[in-house]
Scaffold this motif. Structure first.
Motif, PDB file in Angstrom:
ATOM      1  N   SER A 107       4.703  11.709   7.963  1.00  0.00           N
ATOM      2  CA  SER A 107       4.505  11.057   9.136  1.00  0.00           C
ATOM      3  C   SER A 107       6.011  10.940  10.108  1.00  0.00           C
ATOM      4  O   SER A 107       6.040  10.176  10.757  1.00  0.00           O
ATOM      5  CB  SER A 107       3.646   9.475   8.622  1.00  0.00           C
ATOM      6  OG  SER A 107       4.784   8.755   8.280  1.00  0.00           O
TER       7      SER A 107
ATOM      8  N   ALA B  38       0.898  -1.225  -0.145  1.00  0.00           N
ATOM      9  CA  ALA B  38       0.233  -0.287   0.273  1.00  0.00           C
ATOM     10  C   ALA B  38       1.052   1.439  -0.396  1.00  0.00           C
ATOM     11  O   ALA B  38       2.116   1.425   0.681  1.00  0.00           O
ATOM     12  CB  ALA B  38      -1.150   0.530   1.069  1.00  0.00           C
ATOM     13  N   PRO B  39       0.313   2.309  -0.751  1.00  0.00           N
ATOM     14  CA  PRO B  39       1.241   3.629  -0.785  1.00  0.00           C
ATOM     15  C   PRO B  39       1.172   3.638   0.561  1.00  0.00           C
ATOM     16  O   PRO B  39       0.873   3.569   1.695  1.00  0.00           O
ATOM     17  CB  PRO B  39       0.340   4.703  -1.541  1.00  0.00           C
ATOM     18  CG  PRO B  39      -0.667   3.911  -2.157  1.00  0.00           C
ATOM     19  CD  PRO B  39      -0.992   2.952  -1.374  1.00  0.00           C
ATOM     20  N   ARG B  40       2.688   4.546   0.934  1.00  0.00           N
ATOM     21  CA  ARG B  40       3.045   4.824   2.494  1.00  0.00           C
ATOM     22  C   ARG B  40       2.354   6.162   2.675  1.00  0.00           C
ATOM     23  O   ARG B  40       2.418   7.147   1.931  1.00  0.00           O
ATOM     24  CB  ARG B  40       4.705   4.781   2.864  1.00  0.00           C
ATOM     25  CG  ARG B  40       5.383   3.393   2.564  1.00  0.00           C
ATOM     26  CD  ARG B  40       4.685   2.897   3.830  1.00  0.00           C
ATOM     27  NE  ARG B  40       3.698   0.882   3.010  1.00  0.00           N
ATOM     28  CZ  ARG B  40       3.437   0.774   3.247  1.00  0.00           C
ATOM     29  NH1 ARG B  40       3.492   0.267   4.919  1.00  0.00           N
ATOM     30  NH2 ARG B  40       2.357  -0.768   3.481  1.00  0.00           N
ATOM     31  N   LYS B  41       2.374   5.868   3.601  1.00  0.00           N
ATOM     32  CA  LYS B  41       1.466   7.662   4.379  1.00  0.00           C
ATOM     33  C   LYS B  41       2.895   8.619   4.281  1.00  0.00           C
ATOM     34  O   LYS B  41       3.598   8.597   4.637  1.00  0.00           O
ATOM     35  CB  LYS B  41       0.988   7.789   5.900  1.00  0.00           C
ATOM     36  CG  LYS B  41       0.686   9.013   6.437  1.00  0.00           C
ATOM     37  CD  LYS B  41       0.023   8.486   7.585  1.00  0.00           C
ATOM     38  CE  LYS B  41       0.060   9.939   8.477  1.00  0.00           C
ATOM     39  NZ  LYS B  41      -1.045   9.915  10.153  1.00  0.00           N
ATOM     40  N   GLU B  42       2.314   9.484   3.663  1.00  0.00           N
ATOM     41  CA  GLU B  42       3.497  10.988   4.019  1.00  0.00           C
ATOM     42  C   GLU B  42       2.751  12.132   4.635  1.00  0.00           C
ATOM     43  O   GLU B  42       2.199  11.804   5.212  1.00  0.00           O
ATOM     44  CB  GLU B  42       3.141  12.114   2.453  1.00  0.00           C
ATOM     45  CG  GLU B  42       3.600  11.270   1.466  1.00  0.00           C
ATOM     46  CD  GLU B  42       3.915  11.441  -0.300  1.00  0.00           C
ATOM     47  OE1 GLU B  42       3.970  12.978   0.281  1.00  0.00           O
ATOM     48  OE2 GLU B  42       3.352  10.938  -1.594  1.00  0.00           O
TER      49      GLU B  42
END
Length: 181
Positions: A177, A171-175
């Motif tokens: 953070s 899944a795309p990683r949270k920007e």
């Protein structure tokens, strides 16, 4: 990149498994990796139950289905109403991690170690929390007792384990953070 980093970055939650049984030696090694997880003050407040009984897994799934179908939460009712509903995600086996009343964080550390270990052995896994709906708040003590955990321990997590029958991408990683101070 070293093997440990590769395993941490490569592991994915698997929700579709082949029916092939997992070798008991592999399950025991995975549990050993759980036993070596970080634990506050060396307490090790956990108990591991290797579940290979589909009869037990089906009993938990059916008990959860009944509760979820009566839920006011539409998403839970929809999930439980699916003909292929299985709280174990179709895995041929699982490892349940139970702990004492203060052991949730340590048990989480153990289950993460086991998930990475499973991946490193070529197995898929999925960390589960919803499997225990029927066992919470004093519900279905018969199922809790079958886990064989010490008195006062509660099931916190399970790790579904098996040979993956899917290859999910990350899944795309949270920007945003990460901060630096």
């Amino acid at each position: 990149m070293n093997e440990t980093i590769t395993s941490i970055l490569g592991r994915r939650s698997i929700r579709k498994y082949k029916s092939r049984a997992v070798r008991m030696e592999d399950l025991e090694l995975i549990v050993k990796c759980g036993e070596y997880a970080a634990t506050g003050m060396g307490r090790q407040p956990w108990h591991f139950t290797i579940v290979t009984s589909r009869q037990f897994m089906d009993a938990v799934t059916e008990a959860n289905r009944e509760i979820m179908l009566a839920s006011p939460v539409e998403r839970m009712r929809e999930a439980a109403g699916a003909p292929d509903f299985d709280g174990w995600r179709g895995a041929p086996c699982a490892i349940v991690v139970s702990g004492d009343k203060d052991g949730a964080t340590d048990c989480a550390n153990a289950v993460e170690n086991m998930a990475v270990a499973a991946y490193s052995l070529g197995l898929g896994s999925c960390i589960l929390g919803s499997f225990k709906i029927c066992m919470e708040n004093g519900g279905r003590p018969d199922l809790v007792a079958q886990l064989g955990a010490p008195e006062g321990y509660v099931p916190y997590y399970a790790l579904a384990v098996g040979y993956a029958d899917e290859t999910p991408t990350a899944a795309p990683r949270k920007e945003g953070s990460v901060s630096f101070l």
